[in-house]
Design an enzyme around this catalytic site. Structure first.
Site, mmCIF file in Angstrom:
data_model
loop_
_atom_site.group_PDB
_atom_site.id
_atom_site.type_symbol
_atom_site.label_atom_id
_atom_site.label_comp_id
_atom_site.label_asym_id
_atom_site.label_seq_id
_atom_site.Cartn_x
_atom_site.Cartn_y
_atom_site.Cartn_z
ATOM 1 N N THR A 13 -31.791 -44.869 -2.542
ATOM 2 C CA THR A 13 -31.325 -45.535 -1.092
ATOM 3 C C THR A 13 -32.615 -46.227 -0.646
ATOM 4 O O THR A 13 -32.465 -47.275 0.220
ATOM 5 C CB THR A 13 -31.099 -44.151 -0.175
ATOM 6 O OG1 THR A 13 -30.004 -43.558 -0.663
ATOM 7 C CG2 THR A 13 -31.206 -44.396 1.256
ATOM 8 N N THR A 92 -32.876 -39.998 -4.249
ATOM 9 C CA THR A 92 -33.614 -38.747 -4.062
ATOM 10 C C THR A 92 -32.233 -37.608 -4.793
ATOM 11 O O THR A 92 -32.927 -36.661 -4.921
ATOM 12 C CB THR A 92 -33.253 -38.617 -2.615
ATOM 13 O OG1 THR A 92 -31.852 -38.834 -1.927
ATOM 14 C CG2 THR A 92 -34.378 -39.180 -1.666
HETATM 15 N N1 ASP Z 1 -27.277 -41.444 -3.714
HETATM 16 C C1 ASP Z 1 -28.785 -41.766 -3.504
HETATM 17 C C2 ASP Z 1 -29.396 -41.875 -4.885
HETATM 18 O O1 ASP Z 1 -29.700 -40.814 -5.215
HETATM 19 C C3 ASP Z 1 -29.144 -40.935 -2.464
HETATM 20 C C4 ASP Z 1 -30.657 -41.304 -2.153
HETATM 21 O O2 ASP Z 1 -31.429 -42.319 -2.578
HETATM 22 O O3 ASP Z 1 -31.164 -40.879 -0.968
HETATM 23 O O4 ASP Z 1 -29.449 -42.876 -5.374
#
Ligand code: ASP
Length: 322
Positions: A13, A92
């Site tokens: 993200t 994340t």
């Molecule tokens: N779906 C995303 C990922 O893990 C979520 C994020 O980065 O917050 O790449």
């Protein structure tokens, strides 16, 4: 060449692009490492920066092959005396898994700091630029040397072994449950208060140099009426299993009946976030206690353990020290 921090970008993200201002419905892994840096003014005054684009994916698409490439890149670049430390930008969802994998496989004392963001780069008040700035400050800090892989998120510093995602949406989603943060960052200043006790980085026995894949480990989530046939199916396709048990690693009689017959290593963890599984909690004599590792982290340690041995006692010992 100026001393520098290397930013190893993997997507997530933090590199996400969507509708202007919005926090959902975006595409993770859209911006490059260089593009991320354009939103982080002032960083070049703190440290030189070099970027390496490892991949650009949603972190649910991170693979063992990417982990091995990441570890190999860090191990190679760490030999350069002008490299002070590393920042890994990451989604994340699985940030905690990559953090723990690197914690067990990088062979350097230099800071390796993982970060990401909960809001895409195009949202109002995106959290990525500040997280990246703070992570780079930690990676450049001599106080961070020798503390294993660290995660930096929303002003706090976490040890890789303890860090976990705790919310599906909130900007403080990356935290560490009952283990807590080990430090904080305020602007470019780094304040560390604790050193992880468990073995990591240069003190582990795991050497993944030259490997192209890792042993296969599946995680089985136990709940009321969980189907033991799935357990049997998973066991046939894996080198080891992790059970996310209920409570202190418990499961049904029908699960026990299958597990007792398995010859591959089976690690018992809990589906509960906080707490510990000790050998006295084990319901089946042929299983291994995960200590306080989550199922997803227990799976990483089991994969690495299986690169060394299949012996249950030896693997249990590893779960005590890592
Ligand atoms: N779906 C995303 C990922 O893990 C979520 C994020 O980065 O917050 O790449």
């Amino acid at each position: 060449m100026r001393d520098r921090v290397v930013i190893l970008a993997t997507g997530g993200t933090i590199a996400g692009v969507g509708k202007a201002g919005k926090t959902a419905g975006y595409k993770p892994g859209s911006l490059t490492a260089q593009e991320l840096l354009t939103h982080v003014p002032g960083l070049e005054q703190i440290t030189g920066i070099e970027t390496v684009q490892i991949c650009n994916v949603n972190s649910d698409d991170i693979t063992a092959e990417i982990w091995l490439r990441l570890a190999a890149t860090i191990n190679e670049m760490a030999k350069d005396p002008s490299v002070k430390g590393f920042v890994v930008t990451h989604g994340t969802d699985t940030l905690e898994e990559t953090a723990y994998f690197l914690n067990l496989t990088v062979k350097t004392d230099k800071p390796v700091v993982i970060t990401g963001s909960m809001r895409p780069a195009t949202s109002i008040s995106a959290d990525g630029p500040m997280n990246l700035y703070q992570a780079a400050c930690v990676a450049a800090a001599k106080e961070a040397v020798g503390r294993g892989v660290l995660a930096v998120f929303s002003d706090r510093i976490y040890a890789a072994r303890a860090v976990t995602k705790t919310s599906t949406y909130h900007v403080t989603a990356i935290a560490a449950g009952e283990m807590g943060a080990i430090g904080v960052v305020r602007d470019e200043r780094v304040y560390l208060y604790d050193t992880p006790d468990k073995r990591h980085t240069v003190d582990t026995e795991f050497d993944v140099a030259g490997m192209e894949s890792l042993p296969r480990v599946s995680i089985l989530f136990f709940a009321v009426d969980a189907d033991p046939a799935l357990l049997r199916f998973a066991a046939e396709r894996a080198d080891g299993l992790v059970i996310a048990g209920a409570g202190a690693g418990e499961f049904s009689e029908s699960y026990k009946a299958v597990i007792r017959q398995l010859s591959i290593p089976v690690v018992v963890s809990s589906r509960i976030d906080d707490g510990i599984i000790i050998p006295d909690n084990l319901l089946c004599e042929n299983t291994i206690a995960a200590d306080n590792l989550s199922p997803q982290k227990a799976a990483i340690l089991l994969k690495l353990a299986l690169t060394k041995t299949n012996d249950r006692e030896a693997i249990q010992q590893m779960f005590f020290v890592y």
